[in-house]
Design an enzyme around this catalytic site. Structure first.
Site, short mmCIF file in Angstrom:
data_model
loop_
_atom_site.label_atom_id
_atom_site.label_comp_id
_atom_site.label_asym_id
_atom_site.label_seq_id
_atom_site.Cartn_x
_atom_site.Cartn_y
_atom_site.Cartn_z
N LYS A 22 -14.68 5.61 1.07
CA LYS A 22 -13.79 6.11 2.14
C LYS A 22 -13.06 7.35 1.66
CE LYS A 22 -9.59 4.16 2.66
NZ LYS A 22 -8.45 5.09 2.60
N ASN A 23 -12.48 7.29 0.45
CA ASN A 23 -11.61 8.38 0.00
C ASN A 23 -12.37 9.61 -0.46
OD1 ASN A 23 -9.49 6.82 0.73
ND2 ASN A 23 -8.91 6.21 -1.34
N ARG A 94 -2.82 9.50 6.98
CA ARG A 94 -2.25 10.53 6.10
C ARG A 94 -3.32 11.51 5.62
NH1 ARG A 94 1.46 12.06 2.52
NH2 ARG A 94 0.68 12.85 0.53
N CYS A 118 4.65 5.91 6.05
CA CYS A 118 3.50 5.09 5.63
C CYS A 118 4.10 3.84 4.98
CB CYS A 118 2.68 5.90 4.63
SG CYS A 118 1.48 4.88 3.77
N ARG A 123 5.57 9.27 0.69
CA ARG A 123 4.37 10.12 0.63
C ARG A 123 4.64 11.54 1.16
NH1 ARG A 123 -0.77 6.54 2.07
NH2 ARG A 123 -1.76 7.98 0.63
N PRO A 124 5.58 12.25 0.51
CA PRO A 124 5.87 13.62 0.93
C PRO A 124 4.68 14.55 0.70
CG PRO A 124 6.96 13.09 -1.14
CD PRO A 124 6.33 11.82 -0.66
N MET A 125 4.82 15.83 1.08
CA MET A 125 3.71 16.78 0.91
C MET A 125 4.12 17.99 0.07
SD MET A 125 1.30 16.87 4.23
CE MET A 125 0.45 18.20 3.45
N ASP A 126 5.21 17.86 -0.68
CA ASP A 126 5.71 19.02 -1.44
C ASP A 126 4.68 19.57 -2.43
OD1 ASP A 126 6.32 16.41 -2.74
OD2 ASP A 126 7.00 17.70 -4.39
N ASP A 308 -4.97 1.39 -6.03
CA ASP A 308 -5.64 0.81 -4.87
C ASP A 308 -6.28 -0.54 -5.18
OD1 ASP A 308 -6.86 3.96 -3.46
OD2 ASP A 308 -4.88 3.05 -3.57
N ILE A 330 2.59 4.27 -9.05
CA ILE A 330 2.16 5.39 -8.19
C ILE A 330 2.93 5.42 -6.88
CG2 ILE A 330 0.18 6.47 -7.02
CD1 ILE A 330 -0.11 6.47 -10.07
N ARG A 400 -9.76 -0.39 8.34
CA ARG A 400 -9.63 1.02 7.97
C ARG A 400 -10.50 1.33 6.75
NH1 ARG A 400 -3.74 3.39 7.46
NH2 ARG A 400 -5.13 5.10 6.90
C1 EPZ Z 1 -5.05 9.21 -2.40
O1 EPZ Z 1 -3.88 9.36 -1.63
C2 EPZ Z 1 -5.80 8.03 -1.78
N1 EPZ Z 1 -6.13 8.33 -0.39
C3 EPZ Z 1 -4.93 6.77 -1.86
O2 EPZ Z 1 -5.70 5.68 -1.35
C4 EPZ Z 1 -4.61 6.50 -3.33
O3 EPZ Z 1 -3.76 5.38 -3.41
C5 EPZ Z 1 -3.90 7.73 -3.93
O4 EPZ Z 1 -4.74 8.90 -3.77
C6 EPZ Z 1 -3.62 7.56 -5.41
O5 EPZ Z 1 -4.79 7.30 -6.11
C7 EPZ Z 1 -7.16 9.15 -0.11
O6 EPZ Z 1 -7.82 9.66 -1.00
C8 EPZ Z 1 -7.43 9.42 1.33
P1 EPZ Z 1 -1.45 11.21 -4.20
P2 EPZ Z 1 -2.94 10.67 -1.84
O7 EPZ Z 1 -1.16 12.52 -3.56
O8 EPZ Z 1 -3.78 11.85 -2.12
C9 EPZ Z 1 3.29 11.35 -4.45
C10 EPZ Z 1 -6.14 3.80 -0.03
O9 EPZ Z 1 -5.68 2.64 -0.08
N2 EPZ Z 1 3.16 12.68 -3.81
O10 EPZ Z 1 -2.25 11.17 -5.46
O11 EPZ Z 1 -2.01 10.72 -0.70
C11 EPZ Z 1 2.89 10.22 -3.51
O12 EPZ Z 1 3.97 9.87 -2.68
C12 EPZ Z 1 -5.22 4.99 -0.18
O13 EPZ Z 1 -7.36 4.08 0.12
C13 EPZ Z 1 4.30 13.48 -3.68
O14 EPZ Z 1 5.39 13.10 -4.09
O15 EPZ Z 1 -2.16 10.24 -3.15
C14 EPZ Z 1 2.50 9.13 -4.47
O16 EPZ Z 1 3.67 8.46 -4.88
C15 EPZ Z 1 -3.76 4.58 -0.27
N3 EPZ Z 1 4.16 14.70 -3.08
C16 EPZ Z 1 1.88 9.90 -5.65
O17 EPZ Z 1 2.35 11.25 -5.52
C17 EPZ Z 1 2.94 15.15 -2.61
O18 EPZ Z 1 2.89 16.29 -2.09
C18 EPZ Z 1 0.35 9.93 -5.65
O19 EPZ Z 1 -0.05 10.43 -4.41
C19 EPZ Z 1 1.82 14.32 -2.74
C20 EPZ Z 1 1.93 13.08 -3.36
#
Ligand code: EPZ
Length: 421
Positions: A22-23, A94, A118, A123-126, A308, A330, A400
């Site tokens: 999926k990811n 997301r 979520c 899950r911010p986007m900074d 995950d 995480i 999902r």
């Molecule tokens: C990906 O999410 C996966 N989703 C998630 O899988 C997975 O849990 C995650 O990576 C970690 O491995 C997809 O690939 C679609 P991150 P992503 O950005 O990219 C923080 C599932 O169950 N962060 O690596 O959103 C964030 O809040 C899903 O299949 C910021 O602070 O994860 C988190 O605490 C759930 N600012 C940490 O970093 C940002 O701009 C890791 O998030 C981005 C992230």
């Protein structure tokens, strides 16, 4: 809303085919925006998240044609592309934020809704914003939307992320493929889904090195061409079903599974007393000798123990011999499966990001509620070995990320059926 009924039925034996990731698929699909030529994905998983990404791309003007009941997805973005990713679709998933980098690279501008809340965290986007700003984009947040503009196009840059974000790595890499000049991304995420994305981008003509390491180098090119690419095996579905024989006993072969996808997870299972053997066709999993042993788990970015798989591992440890400590590093709110497992007789104490699990002999079936994708399948796993019947409600969460769960588990002897509301 559908529910799933499970009756504990002892050991499981047989084979479970593992689908495409999926990811990986959720980042491969937006890559179609980087070229006017068709991109075809094979081995695609048939999931509601993939249908959501299909809807989003179609709203941007991409032609998306699922073939073979969704196992093959052909996409073509030769038409006029609309830069607006609307809240109504983005709020459902997301991963919709993965169109931001490709739209900026293709059009030089984008208006992408913030995904909103979520269950598992803010899950911010900074980190995405910082990474794309480094490539020359100006990004403002207005009325819940990110308004992004790259005047004169994106320009190559050296950028170090404050945290190895998977999605921000994917957005940066996709955007940088068409930027003017070279880019270096430091503290890049190393997940197999990123390695798979780069393999596909390279087939499209991108010049990228270092995927799977913390430093990825991209040489911008003028244009990318079409390609056909098989989606990599889903390591999270793989790890999830590896836990079925671990929890119930018996022996199950996970077809398509490879050890390199689940290294740290398989090591942890071995420590708990579960044998994982790589065969020609996949991974064979069975208990080494009777009841599994308690182990401690800390979630980390790849190649560490995947967040995950934390909820699913907790289901195993609920009936392990001894006390286990799980640390979720995480996400800030990823223990929502714990109160539901406690309803089944588990002994779990949660304090902040740490859960202490004291193993019990047997869980007991109960009515429980799925709260998020991985929590839902954790409850299914616990129910397979529990005494009596369990009904898991709100299984739209499950759909999902998992294809045909009932079918795959029933084939190995589980008593599981979907109850449509
Ligand atoms: C990906 O999410 C996966 N989703 C998630 O899988 C997975 O849990 C995650 O990576 C970690 O491995 C997809 O690939 C679609 P991150 P992503 O950005 O990219 C923080 C599932 O169950 N962060 O690596 O959103 C964030 O809040 C899903 O299949 C910021 O602070 O994860 C988190 O605490 C759930 N600012 C940490 O970093 C940002 O701009 C890791 O998030 C981005 C992230």
């Amino acid at each position: 809303m559908d529910s799933i009924l499970v009756k504990g039925n002892g050991a499981l034996n047989g084979q479970i085919p593992i689908a495409g990731a999926k990811n990986a698929c959720l980042t491969l699909m937006p890559a179609t925006l980087l070229s006017e030529e068709p991109l075809t994905l094979t081995n695609a998983p048939r999931l509601s998240d993939i249908r959501t990404m299909t809807q989003l791309l179609q709203s941007l003007g991409v032609e998306v044609s699922p073939l073979q009941a969704g196992k093959v997805i052909t996409m073509s973005s030769h038409a006029e592309i609309n830069p607006l990713a609307d809240y109504e679709i983005v709020r459902k998933m997301r991963a919709s934020n993965l169109v931001l980098g490709p739209l900026l690279a293709r059009l030089g501008h984008a208006v992408v809704s913030l995904p909103g809340g979520c269950a598992i965290g803010a899950r911010p986007m900074d980190i995405h914003i910082d990474a794309l700003t480094a490539l020359g984009a100006e990004i403002d947040l207005r009325d819940g939307y990110l308004h992004a503009v790259a005047r004169g196009g994106l320009k190559g840059a050296v950028h170090e992320m404050r945290l190895a974000s998977v999605g921000a790595t994917e957005n940066f890499v996709m955007a940088a493929t068409l930027a003017k000049g070279n880019s270096v991304l430091k503290n890049a995420a190393r997940e197999p889904e990123i390695v798979d994305l780069v393999a596909c981008l390279r087939k499209m003509g991108a010049q990228i090195e270092g995927e799977g390491t913390s430093t990825i180098t991209i040489q911008g090119v003028d244009r990318l061409h079409g390609a056909t690419h098989p989606v990599v095996t889903d390591r999270i579905e793989l790890g999830t079903y590896m836990l079925a024989p671990a929890i119930c006993g018996g022996e199950v072969e996970l077809l398509g599974g490879r050890l390199h996808l689940v290294g740290a997870f398989a090591e942890k299972l071995d420590e708990a007393g579960v044998a994982v053997v790589e065969t020609e066709r996949g991974l064979k999993v069975s208990r080494k000798n009777g009841r599994v042993q308690a182990v401690n788990v800390t979630t980390e970015p790849f190649p560490g123990f995947p967040t995950d798989l934390q909820a699913q591992m907790m289901a195993l440890l609920c009936t392990a011999n001894g006390v286990s400590v799980l640390e979720e590093k995480i996400f800030e709110n990823r223990f929502m499966h714990a109160p539901e497992l406690i309803r089944m007789g588990a002994r779990i104490d949660v304090h902040g990001g740490t859960a202490t699990v004291t193993g019990v002999e047997k869980l007991k079936g109960a009515r429980v509620m799925a709260t998020d994708l991985r929590a839902s399948v954790s409850l299914i796993l616990a129910a397979l070995a529990a005494e009596g019947e369990t009904v898991v409600s709100r299984v739209y969460h499950l759909d999902r990320g998992y294809e045909r769960v009932e079918e795959k588990l029933s084939a190995c002897g589980a008593l599981i059926e979907r109850i449509s509301a």
